[in-house]
Design a protein around this motif. Structure first.
Motif, short mmCIF file in Angstrom:
data_model
loop_
_atom_site.label_atom_id
_atom_site.label_comp_id
_atom_site.label_asym_id
_atom_site.label_seq_id
_atom_site.Cartn_x
_atom_site.Cartn_y
_atom_site.Cartn_z
N THR A 1 0.78 -1.27 -0.03
CA THR A 1 -0.04 -0.02 -0.09
C THR A 1 0.85 1.42 0.08
N ASP A 2 0.03 2.42 -0.17
CA ASP A 2 0.80 3.70 -0.15
C ASP A 2 0.23 4.35 1.44
N ALA A 3 -0.25 3.68 2.18
CA ALA A 3 -0.71 4.20 3.44
C ALA A 3 0.22 4.31 4.40
N PRO A 4 0.12 5.15 5.43
CA PRO A 4 1.22 5.19 6.38
C PRO A 4 0.88 4.19 7.54
N VAL A 5 2.09 3.78 8.41
CA VAL A 5 1.67 2.71 9.39
C VAL A 5 1.55 3.44 10.53
N LYS A 6 0.24 3.36 11.24
CA LYS A 6 0.16 4.00 12.50
C LYS A 6 0.21 2.97 13.66
N GLU A 7 0.83 3.38 14.73
CA GLU A 7 0.93 2.41 15.89
C GLU A 7 -0.50 1.93 16.31
N GLY A 8 -0.67 0.81 17.16
CA GLY A 8 -1.64 0.41 17.81
C GLY A 8 -2.90 0.27 16.91
N LYS A 9 -4.15 0.21 17.53
CA LYS A 9 -5.40 0.01 17.00
C LYS A 9 -5.92 1.14 16.24
N SER A 10 -5.24 2.21 16.29
CA SER A 10 -5.87 3.47 15.34
C SER A 10 -5.40 3.16 14.00
N GLY A 11 -4.42 2.48 13.91
CA GLY A 11 -3.83 2.12 12.32
C GLY A 11 -4.50 0.74 11.70
N ARG A 12 -5.43 0.24 12.53
CA ARG A 12 -5.85 -1.20 11.81
C ARG A 12 -6.87 -0.89 10.57
N HIS A 13 -7.26 0.30 10.41
CA HIS A 13 -8.48 0.70 9.30
C HIS A 13 -7.89 1.36 8.18
N VAL A 14 -6.59 2.04 8.10
CA VAL A 14 -6.22 2.90 7.03
C VAL A 14 -5.65 2.43 6.00
N PHE A 15 -5.39 1.12 5.74
CA PHE A 15 -4.81 0.69 4.57
C PHE A 15 -5.70 0.46 3.37
N SER B 1 -6.53 -4.57 9.57
CA SER B 1 -5.19 -4.74 9.33
C SER B 1 -4.75 -5.83 10.78
N PHE B 2 -4.40 -7.03 10.57
CA PHE B 2 -3.81 -7.76 11.62
C PHE B 2 -2.36 -7.15 12.17
N GLY B 3 -1.76 -6.46 11.19
CA GLY B 3 -0.30 -6.06 11.21
C GLY B 3 0.38 -5.20 10.22
N ALA B 4 1.20 -4.52 10.32
CA ALA B 4 1.69 -3.74 9.03
C ALA B 4 3.18 -3.67 9.26
N ALA B 5 3.81 -3.48 8.40
CA ALA B 5 5.43 -2.71 8.29
C ALA B 5 5.39 -1.42 7.45
N GLU B 6 6.03 -0.46 7.88
CA GLU B 6 6.67 0.72 7.07
C GLU B 6 7.86 0.14 6.39
N LEU B 7 8.05 0.54 5.15
CA LEU B 7 9.03 0.17 4.33
C LEU B 7 9.99 1.27 4.29
#
Length: 185
Positions: free
Chosen positions: A118-132, A176-182
């Protein structure tokens, strides 16, 4: 009057359990809760070259390519909906093709898990689980296993330079179960 009452309650006596069983069946299918206790481990080696539909033609003027795979970007998975860890790498193979490599992945299993670039930023915790799914993303396919190391081929029309993150995405529940910023190498 007594016969009318019996005639009205008979469909409820039969219909109620039928509806309950159908509801339980649908709930089991939809949530697939048993997958939380089932692990699927995949151990794939990093490919040297991804097979394409037509083999490249070699000429004397063809420039030499790198000897082996090169890591273009990498990052560490963080948890969102479920505890998730491991390393993600965006790798260019010697033939110029690209793969996303998940190394030492460990996450929960679940219904309809995908690997998204994706082009979405990775946010910490549960606030980042719907952004992708808010921006641009490409699904690289179903998650092969919730544990281990595995590869996902990028389609030829995807520009890896425009992608900034990878998500283990549950398509059934849009989370999102989990994500990584590249981070570029």
């Amino acid at each position: 009057m007594r016969r009318v009452r019996k005639a009205l309650t008979r469909p409820l006596v039969i219909g109620g359990p039928v509806v309950a069983v159908a509801g339980v069946g649908f709930g089991l299918y939809w949530f697939q809760w048993w997958k939380l206790w089932q692990d699927e481990t995949v151990q794939e080696a990093l490919p040297e070259v991804v097979a394409t539909s037509a083999p490249p033609t070699a000429t004397a003027e063809t420039p030499s390519s790198p000897v082996g795979p090169q890591t273009l970007a990498s990052g560490e998975l963080i948890s969102h909906e479920h505890a998730t860890w491991g390393t993600v790498k965006l790798v260019q193979l010697a033939d110029g093709s690209h793969v996303v490599r998940l190394d030492n992945l460990d996450t929960s299993n679940g219904p309809d898990l995908r690997v998204w670039l994706t082009d979405a930023p990775v946010k910490e915790g549960k606030s980042g689980r719907h952004v992708f799914d808010d921006g641009k993303y490409v699904s690289l396919g179903k998650l092969k296993g919730n544990k281990g190391s595995q590869n996902y081929v990028l389609p030829d029309d995807v520009d890896p330079a425009r992608c900034t993150s990878v998500s283990i995405w549950c398509d059934r529940f849009d989370v999102s179960f989990g994500a990584a910023e590249l981070a570029r190498a």
